[in-house]
Design an enzyme around this catalytic site. Structure first.
Site, PDB file in Angstrom:
ATOM      1  N   GLY B  84     -12.082  49.739   2.174  1.00 14.46           N
ATOM      2  CA  GLY B  84     -13.290  49.211   1.545  1.00 14.46           C
ATOM      3  C   GLY B  84     -13.261  49.433   0.055  1.00 14.46           C
ATOM      4  O   GLY B  84     -12.545  50.282  -0.466  1.00 14.46           O
ATOM      5  N   GLU B  85     -14.046  48.622  -0.619  1.00 18.67           N
ATOM      6  CA  GLU B  85     -14.085  48.717  -2.055  1.00 18.67           C
ATOM      7  C   GLU B  85     -15.441  48.188  -2.470  1.00 18.67           C
ATOM      8  O   GLU B  85     -15.867  47.137  -2.022  1.00 18.67           O
ATOM      9  CB  GLU B  85     -12.972  47.827  -2.630  1.00 18.67           C
ATOM     10  N   GLY B  86     -16.148  48.986  -3.202  1.00 18.83           N
ATOM     11  CA  GLY B  86     -17.468  48.498  -3.583  1.00 18.83           C
ATOM     12  C   GLY B  86     -17.964  49.223  -4.797  1.00 18.83           C
ATOM     13  O   GLY B  86     -17.203  49.905  -5.486  1.00 18.83           O
ATOM     14  N   LYS B 107     -14.492  58.503   1.512  1.00 22.22           N
ATOM     15  CA  LYS B 107     -15.101  57.660   0.493  1.00 22.22           C
ATOM     16  C   LYS B 107     -14.992  58.386  -0.842  1.00 22.22           C
ATOM     17  O   LYS B 107     -15.515  59.491  -0.987  1.00 22.22           O
ATOM     18  CB  LYS B 107     -16.561  57.432   0.878  1.00 22.22           C
ATOM     19  N   ASP B 200     -30.478  53.520   1.589  1.00 22.70           N
ATOM     20  CA  ASP B 200     -29.673  52.337   1.297  1.00 22.70           C
ATOM     21  C   ASP B 200     -29.353  51.617   2.600  1.00 22.70           C
ATOM     22  O   ASP B 200     -28.198  51.287   2.874  1.00 22.70           O
ATOM     23  CB  ASP B 200     -28.395  52.741   0.558  1.00 22.70           C
TER      24      ASP B 200
END
Lengths: 190, 895
Positions: B84-86, B107, B200
């Site tokens: 993942g990349e955010g 993470k 969130d």
């Protein structure tokens, strides 16, 4: 907001090929100006992210209110990547000749430098050489590296700008990364 | 082009995790090109080498979003793969070596705010985070700092997809979406109770994975968002046009305010509301593009002040997307709007209140309101008006009300309705009238429902006709359509289940039966005869128990048994019915068997012997030698416990005759005076009408290969003319003489193409002796009286004629085993095992060859065989045949 850049971007959008040539110096100047401005404000020893610079330049030159299409953003970031590369390489060369190694806390404000570690300068120059070779072998691949490395775009953003899939970007990036490393180590084929 | 191929090989090679496999691949790919090999190897070395200059930013502040070298260690974790990349940073799959070896999600947070602050915030919440233990919450294991000073979090690895994507990809209905969403609410509520606020909540933090084909929700990032949260808002302003950081779409007004107002659990409720909105409508309350392109202040203003459209309203503005959205919810656009209007609008809008005091107090409360909506109870979110509650009431009883229309319809067609049904009808019709007066909406629904039921019934009838003619595909299409049109009506499900049993598609059949049970279907029709064992065999033990429970109830009420095949099947299920029922059944059946034996001393099965070739199953000519069976008072006239209507006395099933055979001689004078000669005559000729699959199960003797010309062309009793046309018989069947017994259409077993009366009261009177003995034996086995069990099973076994005689060995083996007769047990089990091949082959023939035992004999055999192996050998059998091939053929016909 700098309406000049916005106009150039829309000119590019409308197919004016020469406009792209006018973009680079504008972006380049803005980046240099921003970098030196930051240096004066930040405490000694604090450093700057090229990415942050690029994004800030984007905000200043293009603005966020009337967003240009991704197409013209691509032109902006290509210009920014090339500018950033030039700025960093210039700084590294100067440092190398000036041999200011031990004194990285101090910044020569007049030189509009972006600070980097002295050992980084060597690496950066070697990388620049390798990148030129890659450019000769595969221009698109070199452009991708430039975008990702010098503007800090993510895989997804790069993919969007280049109009290819993130998967392809990732694969190409992995290959280019290994290719450049091999080149820098002098471990290349023959 | 060495350059090109070098690239291709490299890109392929790094996909291999295993070094040996990688080497083998490179060996193959490079062949003997040493130069190519060297350059590929150099590339791979460079790829794996630590500290690649490109992984570090060009200046000495570590840049985000440049991947950490895979294979490098962060604390005790080895990075395996970037997943993942955010905006927050990067997520990797990492391998933890100690104290436990497992894969985790790691993470790494983007630098920006001070590492210390992030960690301090996490530490503050760590205790609470550790206390969370909920199957729908991904655990956070650890947090730390990388060498270059970035905070990281280690979490349970969840490989799923965001809930909204999952729901659309699997085309979940509104009902399924709500059910899934309820589990999200419960998970969030759990965290809230432990004092952890998510802050969130958005689809990408609510992942769905499939466990055994069941969707399971996992809420991720609990406790993490708060730690890195505060820096997020600053960053959001900075880079919002990239959507790099979390989107403002799910942000509550108080969060958007960024005024430092304390954020509490009700912010999460708001975000849940946005997510529910999106699950239902396919869009978020505020337009994504509009929020993204609005300036920061404008964005805040929208979130704080603008009232989003209600979900049903929003649907109407979707225009072209409407079709896609409604298709993903398996409804047409109009129905989707109707579905959302009302309750769901209220529920969503209550969660989205700007003033958090007016939202749901807790996620659990929101979940309960949704559950109330699903069970047609009045919800809390809606002002309780009188008409609303009444409408809810009528909707809750919609099925009952619609049944009225169906019953009325059935009466008009003349398919019969009892006085009781009439009374229900009148009662319910009154109810309906009230409903009609009070609520027009309900009325429309009812009418629609009745219309659909009618359609469903005719579709089922059409499907059965197709199936009867071997047009499988057409049959399936009709069944599918019927089920789809009326998923809350059990008939289509039962009918399709029976259709599937016919094709040996047992899993499919079991699933449909289970659905029918869940819809309240009762098991008192022939379709259900083999269902108990089918459930055992396909892993639906719960459903098997449910059928057995119904039977227990039936026996406890001392009601007469109408379907002995069903009883037999339930008896075959281990721990199926209660001990009391076993005892009772054993008593009944023994009484029946003994009585008939007593009055029939020469009966072939009473001593377990008969002259070879003389089996009444096999030899139609038996009649010439003295029809021991014919006209004998084989079974008492009494109902089993004497409180049911008197059973008619039945002649043995007329499968013993064959139209091709010479008629039997006139019946000998029987000592017993037949009190109802007429009935006897008619039932004799008409007995197939009473006993459709029963004959398949018990009296298929003339299918024996020794007697090919005696094959009964009509094992399912489809062809009524065979027995009726028999010379010397009165051509009159019960079906004709007793029109009031015409069954409802859905009771007709599928295998009969022309409609045929239902098997009324298939008492043991109609079963051949060995089947009765078998049932008695099994009942004794289950009642723990093994000597008796052996006695009766042996008797049953002695009769060679029953084509499904292979059924007997396994229960017999079990009875022997209980008695400590190890050798006998082993032999009987071996016999049972030896039948496997024959049984499997017969089964494979089933579709082409109709004259073989019915499907429930097979399931019963497999269930017993399995149990016997477990009891005697201590392990389940390893040689149960694979039905894949049979299945495959059936599936090909169907699709």
């Amino acid at each position: 907001m700098n309406s000049e850049v916005t106009q150039i971007l829309s000119a590019i959008d409308n197919g004016d090929r020469q406009a792209a040539g006018q973009l680079l110096p504008l972006v380049y100047d803005e980046l240099r100006r921003l970098a030196s401005q930051k240096m004066t404000r930040e405490p000694a020893g604090h450093t700057i992210q090229p990415t942050a610079l690029v994004h800030e330049a984007f905000l200043r030159l293009v603005g966020s209110e009337d967003l240009p299409s991704w197409d013209s953003r691509g032109h902006f970031f290509a210009a920014a990547a090339e500018s950033m590369r030039r700025i960093l390489i210039e700084a590294a060369r100067r440092r190398k000749t000036e041999k200011r190694g031990g004194d990285r806390q101090r910044i020569d404000l007049s030189s509009n430098d972006v600070v980097a570690h002295p050992e980084d300068s060597e690496t950066l120059l070697a990388l620049d050489d390798a990148l030129q070779k890659l450019d000769a072998a595969d221009h698109d691949l070199a452009r991708l590296v430039e975008l990702r490395y010098f503007t800090g775009l993510t895989i997804d953003q790069t993919a969007e700008l280049l109009g290819i899939s993130p998967r392809t970007v990732k694969r190409n990036w992995t290959y280019a990364r290994a290719w450049l490393r091999r080149e820098m180590e002098g471990d290349g084929p023959a | 082009m060495p350059h090109l191929s070098e690239r291709t090989i490299f890109v392929e090679a790094i996909e291999f995790d295993d070094p040996q496999e990688r080497q083998a691949f490179i060996d193959r790919a490079c062949g003997d090109d040493a130069k190519l090999r060297a350059s590929v190897d150099a590339l791979l070395r460079a790829h794996d080498a630590p500290e690649n200059a490109l992984d570090k930013p060009p200046v000495d502040v570590p840049l985000t979003n440049l991947p950490q070298a895979l294979g490098s260690m962060i604390g005790p974790y080895r990075l395996m793969e970037q997943i993942g990349e955010g905006g927050f940073g990067l997520v990797y799959v990492a391998q933890q070596e100690s104290p436990v070896r497992r894969k985790v999600a790691l993470k790494i947070v983007k630098p920006g705010t001070g590492t210390k602050e992030v960690l301090a915030r996490f530490e503050a919440e760590r205790q609470a985070v550790a206390m969370m233990d909920h199957p729908n919450i991904a655990k956070v294991f650890d947090a730390g700092v990388t060498d270059d000073g970035r905070p990281y979090f280690v979490m349970e690895l969840v490989r799923g997809i965001p809930i909204t994507e999952f729901a659309d990809a699997h085309k979940l209905s509104i009902h399924e979406r709500l059910t899934l969403f309820i589990s999200v609410c419960k998970a969030v509520h759990h965290a809230h109770q432990k004092g952890v606020i998510h802050r969130d909540i958005k689809p990408s933090n609510v992942m769905v994975t499939l466990h055994d084909d069941r969707p399971v929700v996992k809420v991720i990032d609990f406790g993490v968002s708060k730690a890195i949260g505060q820096s997020l808002t600053d960053k959001t302003i900075y880079t919002r046009f990239f959507s790099m950081i979390g989107t403002p779409l799910y942000m509550s007004p108080e969060q958007a305010e960024m005024s430092g107002l304390d954020i509490d659990t009700r912010s999460d409720i708001y975000s849940l509301g946005v997510m529910l909105y999106e699950l239902l409508v396919g869009e978020t309350p505020f337009d994504r593009e509009r929020l993204d392109s609005a300036g920061l202040d404008e964005m805040r203003r929208i979130i704080r002040e603008e009232d989003p459209p209600r979900p049903s309203q929003r649907l109407t503005t979707l225009n072209a997307r409407m079709t896609t959205v409604s298709m993903a919810r398996r409804l047409d656009p109009k129905r989707l709007t109707t579905r959302l209007r009302g309750d769901l609008d209220w529920i969503v809008m209550k969660a989205l209140e700007k003033d958090r005091n007016r939202r749901y107090e807790s996620a659990a409360e929101m979940a309960s309101d949704i559950a109330r909506h699903l069970s047609e109870q009045p919800i809390q979110a809606r002002p309780p008006t009188w008409t609303y509650q009444l409408r809810k009431f009528t909707r809750r009883h919609r099925v009952v009300i619609a049944t009225v229309s169906l019953v009325a319809l059935a009466m008009i067609i003349g398919t019969g309705a009892s006085i009781w049904q009439m009374r229900v009808a009148y009662h319910e019709r009154d109810l309906k009238e009230i409903a009609l007066r009070e609520a027009n909406e309900a009325k429309r629904d009812v009418e629609q429902f009745a219309a659909i039921v009618t359609t469903a019934n005719s579709l089922v009838a059409s499907a059965q006709t197709h199936a009867g003619a071997g047009r499988w595909k057409a049959a399936r299409q009709d069944f599918d359509q019927a089920v789809q049109q009326q998923p809350n009506y059990d008939l289509p499900w039962v009918s399709r289940a029976q259709f599937y049993t016919q094709l040996n598609l047992w899993d499919e059949a079991a699933d449909d039966f289970v659905t029918a049970i869940s819809l309240g279907s009762t098991s008192d029709t022939p379709q259900w005869w083999g269902a108990a064992c089918l459930f055992e065999l396909t892993g639906h033990q719960y459903a098997a128990r449910e059928l057995c429970r119904q039977l227990d109830q039936h026996i406890a009420n001392q009601q007469p048994i109408d379907h002995w095949e069903f009883v037999r099947n339930c008896l075959s299920c281990k721990d199926g019915i209660s001990d009391a029922s076993f005892q009772e059944l054993a008593r009944w059946t023994q009484a029946e068997v003994d009585q008939s034996d007593a009055s029939r001393p020469a009966a072939p099965s009473s001593n377990g012997r008969q002259p070879p070739g003389r089996s009444p199953w096999l030899d139609g000519a038996l009649w010439d030698n003295g029809p021991q069976w014919e006209g004998e008072p084989q079974w008492d006239n009494r109902p089993p416990r004497g409180n049911g209507p008197p059973h008619e006395r039945r002649a043995p099933p007329s499968i013993f005759f064959d139209s091709k055979q010479p008629p039997p001689p006139p019946r000998p004078n029987h000592p017993r005076v037949d009190r109802r000669p007429e009935t006897r005559e008619s039932s004799q000729s008409g007995s197939p009408n009473h006993l459709p699959p029963n004959r398949g199960s018990s009296s298929q003797g003339n299918t024996s290969p020794e007697n090919p010309n005696q094959r009964n062309p009509d094992p399912w009793g489809v062809n009524e003319t065979a027995p009726i046309a028999r010379p010397g018989e009165r051509p009159r069947g019960d079906a004709i003489s007793r029109p009031w017994e015409t069954p409802r259409p859905w009771e007709q077993p599928l295998r009969s193409s022309p409609p045929r009366p239902s098997p009324d009261r298939a008492s043991p009177h109609d079963l051949p002796p060995n089947v009765r003995q078998y049932i008695t034996g099994v009942a004794y086995l289950r009642a723990g009286r093994y000597e008796k069990a052996i006695e009766y099973l042996q008797q049953s076994h002695a009769d060679q004629g029953w084509p499904a005689r292979w059924l007997i060995d396994a229960p017999l083996a079990m009875a022997y085993d209980h008695m400590g007769l190890a050798d006998d047990a082993a032999k009987a089990l071996a016999d049972s095992r030896n039948s496997l091949t024959e049984v499997a082959e017969t089964l494979a023939l089933q579709e082409t060859e109709t004259t073989i035992p019915p499907w429930f004999d097979f399931v019963e055999y497999f269930v017993f065989y399995q149990e016997a192996c477990e009891q005697i050998e201590g392990a389940p059998p390893r040689d149960l045949p694979s039905f894949a091939e049979v299945r495959e053929a059936a599936l090909m016909r169907l699709w």
